[in-house]
Design a protein around this motif. Structure first.
Motif, PDB file in Angstrom:
ATOM      1  N   ASP A 437     -56.115 -19.115 -67.238  1.00 50.75           N
ATOM      2  CA  ASP A 437     -54.964 -19.444 -68.086  1.00 50.75           C
ATOM      3  C   ASP A 437     -55.139 -20.799 -68.764  1.00 50.75           C
ATOM      4  N   GLU A 438     -55.784 -21.736 -68.071  1.00 51.54           N
ATOM      5  CA  GLU A 438     -55.972 -23.070 -68.643  1.00 51.54           C
ATOM      6  C   GLU A 438     -56.836 -23.030 -69.899  1.00 51.54           C
ATOM      7  N   SER A 439     -57.880 -22.188 -69.891  1.00 51.57           N
ATOM      8  CA  SER A 439     -58.728 -22.075 -71.073  1.00 51.57           C
ATOM      9  C   SER A 439     -57.948 -21.506 -72.252  1.00 51.57           C
ATOM     10  N   GLU A 440     -57.036 -20.580 -71.981  1.00 49.40           N
ATOM     11  CA  GLU A 440     -56.190 -20.058 -73.051  1.00 49.40           C
ATOM     12  C   GLU A 440     -55.362 -21.173 -73.666  1.00 49.40           C
ATOM     13  N   GLU A 441     -54.821 -22.041 -72.820  1.00 53.68           N
ATOM     14  CA  GLU A 441     -54.054 -23.191 -73.300  1.00 53.68           C
ATOM     15  C   GLU A 441     -54.946 -24.111 -74.123  1.00 53.68           C
ATOM     16  N   MET A 442     -56.181 -24.324 -73.668  1.00 52.00           N
ATOM     17  CA  MET A 442     -57.103 -25.210 -74.371  1.00 52.00           C
ATOM     18  C   MET A 442     -57.478 -24.665 -75.745  1.00 52.00           C
ATOM     19  N   LEU A 443     -57.592 -23.344 -75.865  1.00 45.99           N
ATOM     20  CA  LEU A 443     -57.947 -22.757 -77.151  1.00 45.99           C
ATOM     21  C   LEU A 443     -56.907 -23.077 -78.216  1.00 45.99           C
ATOM     22  N   ASP A 444     -55.648 -23.071 -77.830  1.00 39.86           N
ATOM     23  CA  ASP A 444     -54.598 -23.441 -78.781  1.00 39.86           C
ATOM     24  C   ASP A 444     -54.744 -24.893 -79.220  1.00 39.86           C
ATOM     25  N   ILE A 445     -55.153 -25.751 -78.294  1.00 41.69           N
ATOM     26  CA  ILE A 445     -55.380 -27.164 -78.632  1.00 41.69           C
ATOM     27  C   ILE A 445     -56.609 -27.305 -79.531  1.00 41.69           C
ATOM     28  N   ILE A 446     -57.648 -26.576 -79.203  1.00 38.15           N
ATOM     29  CA  ILE A 446     -58.893 -26.638 -79.972  1.00 38.15           C
ATOM     30  C   ILE A 446     -58.655 -26.297 -81.435  1.00 38.15           C
ATOM     31  N   PHE A 447     -57.833 -25.285 -81.686  1.00 39.86           N
ATOM     32  CA  PHE A 447     -57.658 -24.823 -83.057  1.00 39.86           C
ATOM     33  C   PHE A 447     -56.448 -25.422 -83.762  1.00 39.86           C
ATOM     34  N   LYS A 448     -55.843 -26.400 -83.130  1.00 40.64           N
ATOM     35  CA  LYS A 448     -54.714 -27.068 -83.780  1.00 40.64           C
ATOM     36  C   LYS A 448     -55.173 -27.862 -85.002  1.00 40.64           C
ATOM     37  N   THR A 449     -56.295 -28.555 -84.895  1.00 37.11           N
ATOM     38  CA  THR A 449     -56.817 -29.354 -86.004  1.00 37.11           C
ATOM     39  C   THR A 449     -58.296 -29.031 -86.189  1.00 37.11           C
ATOM     40  N   LYS A 450     -58.611 -28.323 -87.264  1.00 31.76           N
ATOM     41  CA  LYS A 450     -59.965 -27.865 -87.519  1.00 31.76           C
ATOM     42  C   LYS A 450     -60.513 -28.547 -88.766  1.00 31.76           C
ATOM     43  N   ILE A 451     -61.797 -28.893 -88.728  1.00 33.30           N
ATOM     44  CA  ILE A 451     -62.423 -29.487 -89.902  1.00 33.30           C
ATOM     45  C   ILE A 451     -63.810 -28.882 -90.128  1.00 33.30           C
ATOM     46  N   ILE A 452     -64.197 -28.894 -91.381  1.00 32.70           N
ATOM     47  CA  ILE A 452     -65.593 -28.641 -91.738  1.00 32.70           C
ATOM     48  C   ILE A 452     -66.051 -29.843 -92.558  1.00 32.70           C
ATOM     49  N   SER A 453     -67.335 -29.994 -92.723  1.00 29.32           N
ATOM     50  CA  SER A 453     -67.866 -31.166 -93.422  1.00 29.32           C
ATOM     51  C   SER A 453     -68.296 -30.791 -94.827  1.00 29.32           C
ATOM     52  N   ILE A 454     -67.552 -31.261 -95.826  1.00 23.86           N
ATOM     53  CA  ILE A 454     -67.918 -30.972 -97.203  1.00 23.86           C
ATOM     54  C   ILE A 454     -69.223 -31.680 -97.575  1.00 23.86           C
ATOM     55  N   ASP A 455     -69.502 -32.823 -96.947  1.00 22.32           N
ATOM     56  CA  ASP A 455     -70.770 -33.512 -97.189  1.00 22.32           C
ATOM     57  C   ASP A 455     -71.933 -32.675 -96.661  1.00 22.32           C
ATOM     58  N   GLU A 456     -71.741 -32.070 -95.498  1.00 24.34           N
ATOM     59  CA  GLU A 456     -72.782 -31.208 -94.946  1.00 24.34           C
ATOM     60  C   GLU A 456     -73.021 -30.017 -95.859  1.00 24.34           C
ATOM     61  N   LEU A 457     -71.954 -29.385 -96.325  1.00 21.35           N
ATOM     62  CA  LEU A 457     -72.092 -28.180 -97.133  1.00 21.35           C
ATOM     63  C   LEU A 457     -72.780 -28.458 -98.466  1.00 21.35           C
ATOM     64  N   TYR A 458     -72.367 -29.549 -99.136  1.00 20.20           N
ATOM     65  CA  TYR A 458     -72.944 -29.862-100.441  1.00 20.20           C
ATOM     66  C   TYR A 458     -74.272 -30.606-100.340  1.00 20.20           C
ATOM     67  N   GLY A 459     -74.654 -30.997 -99.144  1.00 20.84           N
ATOM     68  CA  GLY A 459     -75.933 -31.673 -98.971  1.00 20.84           C
ATOM     69  C   GLY A 459     -76.014 -33.014 -99.669  1.00 20.84           C
TER      70      GLY A 459
END
Length: 503
Positions: A437-459
């Motif tokens: 159950d704790e991992s289920e709770e953690m997944l909600d925390i993990i996906f609360k704030t998501k980022i990708i790197s536009i610098d990485e994508l555009y090189g």
């Protein structure tokens, strides 16, 4: 009559949420996190509320009829036998009892019946869905695909080659709707142009975010603090993580050297250092009021973060890197780390969430937690989506009917929110990946704030510059950033210039 029914549904929706709030439901308010993008929205809250919502319908006319049109989707497939990053959200031939497969099948049948069309899938020859192949088709003026689903790190090259349309101009596509991830969309845009989309239609993109797994048995044996409690108590920081793993390694076979047969405090891909950088809420690029990218890296806090990550990468006796054992691998080098963790010889294991799925049959008692914060002053735990693994949605400029494409794609995205996303998040991610159950709770925390790197994508180069500085052991952070700044800013300016010329 239709207007009356629409009014009635909206009224019931509002009354329902008022009732929920009056019973003490947390609205999830607070200040916006503007470190990576503006107008950040938390998809996790929407996922949790799907079951309680009145279904929102896309703003598409009910009487649309596409006369049996074959809607052609080119996608990143597993045609080369590599199942890791293929797109599984697009096409299914029949129901087979798997939650995701069946959700895809039923969503597609619903769209096909409602709009009289046929969703067809055109697989790439490899999981990479080579950008050169897309460019070749577009350059030839060939209308072979209506939509393209491909690897995020290839997308900028396709965009700057003028191969795709600005999605903001496509009829029926509405990125204010909850089935699109507004936070990620804002991170991807430049000059308020959106050439790539990200949302619930690609639910399995959640697998591409980096997390930390831990061995619950070893945590208990070493009498270490419960990582779940540390996350809840805001003490899951880089320093505390380092102090927990650095003395955990053991020379199990007694040969006097640490090798693939021993126990390690931390298992990690050598090239994954930037996951810690971004999880420390330290962006490389920020946007100005005109949605123009600006180089941000190199400040005092940035250097502090780099110093701490460098300590981890320098703890060679305590850390097992995949590249050190590539000669033992018959395929993906991370499989060496996976096997080590499954054999109960790793206290912590840093990887993308998808690797948890590949350990479903393993007997290791694992827990899942977010990447650590820099310190207790950091507002949120932040999860970084790997650009090599993530997939994005494009519409080629050769598309002969963007209006039809916009309608079908919007309908697929909307239906995915209520079918595919729950099948993935609730029935697969939480029910099959999570071990407690704790991992289920953690997944909600993990996906609360998501980022990708536009610098990485555009090189543009600062992502790779900082990564190289973190991993070379020289701690040449300041000089590396100073040397790279002019080049990176030139690359950013070049991209902006190209984007100005695009439609």
């Amino acid at each position: 009559m239709k207007k009356f029914l629409l009014f009635l549904c909206c009224a019931l929706f509002i009354l329902f949420h008022v009732a929920l709030n009056s019973c003490g439901k947390d609205s999830g308010g607070g200040e916006e996190n503007l470190s990576f993008s503006q107008n950040t929205e938390e998809k996790t809250d929407e996922i949790q509320e799907i079951a309680a919502e009145v279904k929102i319908l896309p703003d598409i006319p009910d009487n649309l009829d596409f006369d049996g049109y074959k809607f052609r989707i080119f996608y990143r497939s597993a045609a080369d036998g590599d199942e890791y990053w293929a797109v599984h959200d697009i096409y299914s031939e029949a129901e087979n009892g798997d939650a995701i497969n069946d959700a895809v099948y039923n969503r597609n049948r619903y769209i096909e019946d409602k709009y009289n069309c046929e969703i067809t899938a055109i697989p790439s020859t490899s999981t990479s869905a080579q950008a050169s192949g897309v460019k070749k088709v577009v350059a030839a003026g060939s209308d072979e695909y209506d939509v393209i689903f491909t690897k995020a790190s290839y997308v900028p090259g396709i965009i700057t080659a003028n191969c795709v349309l600005d999605l903001n101009k496509i009829p029926y596509l509405d990125f204010e709707k909850p089935w699109w991830d507004k936070s990620i969309m804002n991170q991807l845009s430049i000059m308020n142009k959106s050439y790539a989309a990200y949302g619930d239609i690609l639910a399995t993109n959640y697998n591409t975010f980096r997390v930390i797994m831990f061995n619950k048995v070893l945590i208990a044996e070493y009498e270490l603090e419960n990582p779940y409690d540390m996350v809840r108590n805001n003490t899951w920081t880089i320093d505390n993580f380092y102090n927990m793993f650095r003395n955990a390694s053991k020379d199990i076979n007694g040969d006097g050297v640490m090798n693939e047969k021993d126990l390690y405090g931390f298992l990690i891909q050598k090239g994954a250092s930037m996951a810690f950088y971004y999880s420390a809420d330290e962006p490389i690029i920020k946007k100005d009021e005109n949605d123009l990218p600006l180089l941000y890296a190199g400040g005092e806090r940035s250097l502090q973060v780099m110093e701490k990550i460098s300590e981890i990468w320098s703890a060679k006796g305590s850390v097992m890197f995949d590249s050190d054992y590539s000669h033992l691998s018959v395929g993906f080098t991370a499989q060496i780390l996976q096997q080590t963790f499954e054999d109960n010889r790793g206290l912590f294991y840093g990887e993308v969430l998808d690797l948890v799925a590949y350990m479903r049959s393993a007997e290791v008692a694992l827990g899942i937690i977010p990447m650590p914060k820099l310190d207790g002053n950091q507002k949120d735990y932040i999860s970084y989506g790997d650009g090599w693994c993530t997939n994005l949605i494009l519409i080629p400029v050769t598309n002969s009917n963007p209006e039809r494409t916009g309608a079908i794609l919007e309908a697929m995205a909307a239906e995915s929110k209520y079918t595919l996303l729950p099948a993935y998040y609730d029935k697969t991610l939480k029910s099959k990946y999570a071990r407690d159950d704790e991992s289920e709770e953690m997944l909600d925390i993990i996906f609360k704030t998501k980022i990708i790197s536009i610098d990485e994508l555009y090189g543009w180069g600062m992502h790779s510059t900082i990564q190289g500085s973190l991993e070379n052991g020289k701690k040449d952070f300041v000089s590396a950033i100073e040397k790279g700044t002019a080049r990176v800013e030139k690359n950013i300016d070049k991209t902006i210039s190209i984007m100005e010329s695009l439609n």
